[in-house]
Design an enzyme around this catalytic site. Structure first.
Site, PDB file in Angstrom:
ATOM      1  N   HIS A   1       0.843  -1.203   0.000  1.00  0.00           N
ATOM      2  CA  HIS A   1       0.000   0.000   0.000  1.00  0.00           C
ATOM      3  C   HIS A   1       0.881   1.256   0.000  1.00  0.00           C
ATOM      4  CE1 HIS A   1      -3.579   2.371   1.657  1.00  0.00           C
ATOM      5  NE2 HIS A   1      -2.578   3.157   1.970  1.00  0.00           N
ATOM      6  N   GLU A   2       1.856   1.300   0.880  1.00  0.00           N
ATOM      7  CA  GLU A   2       2.707   2.491   0.952  1.00  0.00           C
ATOM      8  C   GLU A   2       3.544   2.639  -0.318  1.00  0.00           C
ATOM      9  OE1 GLU A   2       2.041   4.652   3.065  1.00  0.00           O
ATOM     10  OE2 GLU A   2       0.885   3.425   4.447  1.00  0.00           O
TER      11      GLU A   2
ATOM     12  N   HIS B   1       1.481   4.134  -2.985  1.00  0.00           N
ATOM     13  CA  HIS B   1       1.482   5.601  -2.859  1.00  0.00           C
ATOM     14  C   HIS B   1       2.743   6.165  -3.537  1.00  0.00           C
ATOM     15  CE1 HIS B   1      -2.009   6.320  -0.472  1.00  0.00           C
ATOM     16  NE2 HIS B   1      -1.559   5.845   0.666  1.00  0.00           N
TER      17      HIS B   1
ATOM     18  N   HIS C   1      -5.773   7.057  -2.427  1.00  0.00           N
ATOM     19  CA  HIS C   1      -6.665   6.047  -1.839  1.00  0.00           C
ATOM     20  C   HIS C   1      -7.872   5.778  -2.740  1.00  0.00           C
ATOM     21  CE1 HIS C   1      -4.777   7.275   2.160  1.00  0.00           C
ATOM     22  NE2 HIS C   1      -4.369   6.057   1.870  1.00  0.00           N
TER      23      HIS C   1
HETATM   24 ZN   LIG Z   1      -2.588   5.146   2.351  1.00  0.00          ZN
END
Ligand SMILES: [Zn+2]
Length: 273
Positions: A157-158, A161, A167
């Site tokens: 997830h990071e 990004h 998101h």
């Molecule tokens: Zn996030």
């Protein structure tokens, strides 16, 4: 007899101690599975000035803007001496997983000046959004691999990004798929539920994805233990997974970086707005 009791007490205390870090996460944000910790923009995103400006102006450009993509589909990264060997290895498991589903390459930094700098500060997990053309921090607070910021899905997830993804529930059409329960959100945390218009974010020719590793869980930033995001069919369990990438996560990653796609999540044209 006493020795047995003491041994049992120690075992119980040890078990309690092990469970404490998770409880303290839950106190910070209700949903363990969302793993969005920290007081950064939308919990875990560091936005540069251009990105902040883009959000407050009608001329928004973010994820679609190609200047936020990593050149040569290659992301140099520097591990942190603050992480244990086991944690470093686990980060690389996450990177290998991202490599295995795309044409991206993650390489340990040698002398590159533009790279992801892993840090292990005690203030959550967070990252910049997209390529920043300099050293950019990606923080993973120290947890046992498999928990907290060191869930495999959270590590990816990071890095998503860092690769340029916002998101899922920020999508311009999210209100067709989820209802934001503003009354349940911790005061001051409402900005975590912003949505971006379609000039900033794109579904890359696919549709809203409840199963995205980039979707918050139902209880993100709740002030009262009640859900803050409710899918339109009421099924709270369908959002916020951090087990791994969804089909559409993989699809979008490969379109963003012009890799050949190995998955086909029934792409549909984006609605016109
Ligand atoms: Zn996030």
């Amino acid at each position: 007899m006493n020795k047995i009791l003491i041994a049992i007490s120690i075992a119980v205390l040890f078990t309690l101690a092990l469970s404490l870090p998770l409880d303290s996460i839950s106190g910070r944000e209700k949903s363990e599975e969302t793993a969005e910790y920290g007081n950064h923009y939308e919990g875990d995103m560091l936005l540069n000035k251009d990105q902040l400006d883009a959000l407050s102006s009608p001329e928004r450009n973010g994820l679609i803007n190609e200047k936020y993509r990593w050149p040569n589909k290659t992301v140099p990264y520097q591990l942190s001496a603050n992480h244990t060997k086991e944690q470093q290895d686990y980060i690389e498991v996450g990177l290998k997983t991202l490599e295995s589903v795309s044409c991206l390459k993650f390489v340990r930094r040698t002398n590159e000046t533009q790279f992801v700098n892993l840090t292990g500060e005690a203030d959550g997990c967070y990252s910049s959004i997209g390529f920043q053309n300099k050293s950019q921090n990606l923080n993973l607070q120290k947890y046992e691999p498999g928990s907290g910021c060191f869930r495999l899905g959270t590590i990816m997830h990071e890095f998503l990004h860092a690769l340029g993804f916002y998101h899922m529930q920020s999508a311009y059409d999210r209100d067709d798929y989820v209802e934001i329960k503003w009354d349940n959100i911790t005061p001051g945390m409402e900005h975590n539920f912003n949505k971006y218009n379609s000039s900033v974010v794109t579904h890359f020719n696919t549709t809203y994805d409840y199963e995205s590793v980039m979707h918050y869980g139902a209880f993100g930033f709740s002030k009262n233990g009640n859900a803050t995001i409710v899918p339109t069919d009421g099924d709270l369990g369908k959002i916020g997974q951090r087990e791994g990438l969804s089909k559409k996560d993989i699809w979008k990653l490969n379109l963003m970086y012009e890799c050949e796609n190995t998955v086909e999540p029934e792409p549909e044209p984006e609605p016109e707005y």
